[in-house]
Design a protein around this motif. Structure first.
Motif, short mmCIF file in Angstrom:
data_model
loop_
_atom_site.label_atom_id
_atom_site.label_comp_id
_atom_site.label_asym_id
_atom_site.label_seq_id
_atom_site.Cartn_x
_atom_site.Cartn_y
_atom_site.Cartn_z
N ALA A 50 -8.40 4.70 3.44
CA ALA A 50 -8.74 3.40 4.02
C ALA A 50 -10.22 3.42 4.34
CB ALA A 50 -7.93 3.16 5.29
N GLY A 92 -6.02 -1.52 14.13
CA GLY A 92 -5.14 -1.98 13.05
C GLY A 92 -5.22 -1.17 11.77
N ARG A 96 -2.17 -0.93 8.86
CA ARG A 96 -2.42 -1.36 7.48
C ARG A 96 -2.21 -0.22 6.49
NH1 ARG A 96 -6.32 -5.22 6.37
NH2 ARG A 96 -5.83 -4.75 4.20
N ASP A 99 1.44 0.16 6.05
CA ASP A 99 1.93 -0.91 5.17
C ASP A 99 1.81 -0.48 3.70
OD1 ASP A 99 2.44 -2.62 7.32
OD2 ASP A 99 0.57 -3.75 7.05
N GLU A 100 0.66 0.05 3.36
CA GLU A 100 0.40 0.45 1.96
C GLU A 100 1.27 1.64 1.56
OE1 GLU A 100 -1.31 0.23 -1.82
OE2 GLU A 100 -1.28 -1.20 -0.17
N ARG A 132 7.22 0.04 14.49
CA ARG A 132 7.36 -0.33 13.07
C ARG A 132 8.76 -0.09 12.53
NH1 ARG A 132 2.74 -1.19 10.18
NH2 ARG A 132 3.85 -0.54 8.31
#
Length: 172
Positions: A50, A92, A96, A99-100, A132
């Motif tokens: 990231a 965040g 994220r 999520d990936e 989550r």
């Protein structure tokens, strides 16, 4: 903050990742980065980096075959080595990144798992995982892959708990 996520593919990306983590206080032995690169090339894992505003901020991996026997035996992909540099935490980036990683796992797996330590340093991660939808798998704490039985002795920093999350139906 502009966030870009991408799968590790080159030695140059590996070197930039190592440099960023060394400067950020999350360095690993040089062999760790080389092993990750080779595991990606060999298809055994996917490492996702990231970048926040053009700087490497975090990384995480999806292991195609978990090193944890319970996950491996049940065909559960493992999220491994999720690390966010301190200056990018609580912004965040970790969410994220997860999520990936979950999207990558969903291509082949219906469930995903991760291993969390019981030490105090993993507190924020435990909160994020619970929020989550990850839950402890009910096996209790383990050390070295073996469940620690009631009354057994272990150091807190040696203990791990397996957490899992149902992702849904596998994609064809």
């Amino acid at each position: 903050m502009e966030l870009k996520l991408y799968a590790l593919q080159t030695l140059q990306e590996t070197a930039l990742w190592r440099e960023a983590f060394a400067k950020g206080g999350l360095d690993r032995p040089i062999g760790y980065y080389a092993d990750c690169f080779e595991a990606n090339r060999g298809g055994r894992q996917v490492t996702v980096l990231a970048e926040a505003d053009g700087r490497i901020a975090a990384c995480g991996h999806v292991l195609k075959e978990s090193g944890c026997a319970p996950f491996r035996e049940e065909g559960i992909a493992e999220v491994h080595g999720v690390n966010v540099l301190p200056q990018f935490r609580r912004r965040g980036v970790g969410g994220r990144l997860l999520d990936e990683l979950e999207a990558i796992a969903l291509r082949k797996y219906a469930s995903i798992g991760l291993v969390v330590g019981l030490d105090v340093n993993d507190g924020p991660a435990k909160r994020m995982y619970a929020n989550r939808g990850y839950v402890p798998d009910g096996r209790g704490p383990s050390r070295g892959g073996e469940t620690v039985e009631l009354g057994g002795l272990a150091r807190a920093d040696d203990l791990l708990v397996y957490w899992t999350k149902e992702l849904g139906a596998k994609q064809g």
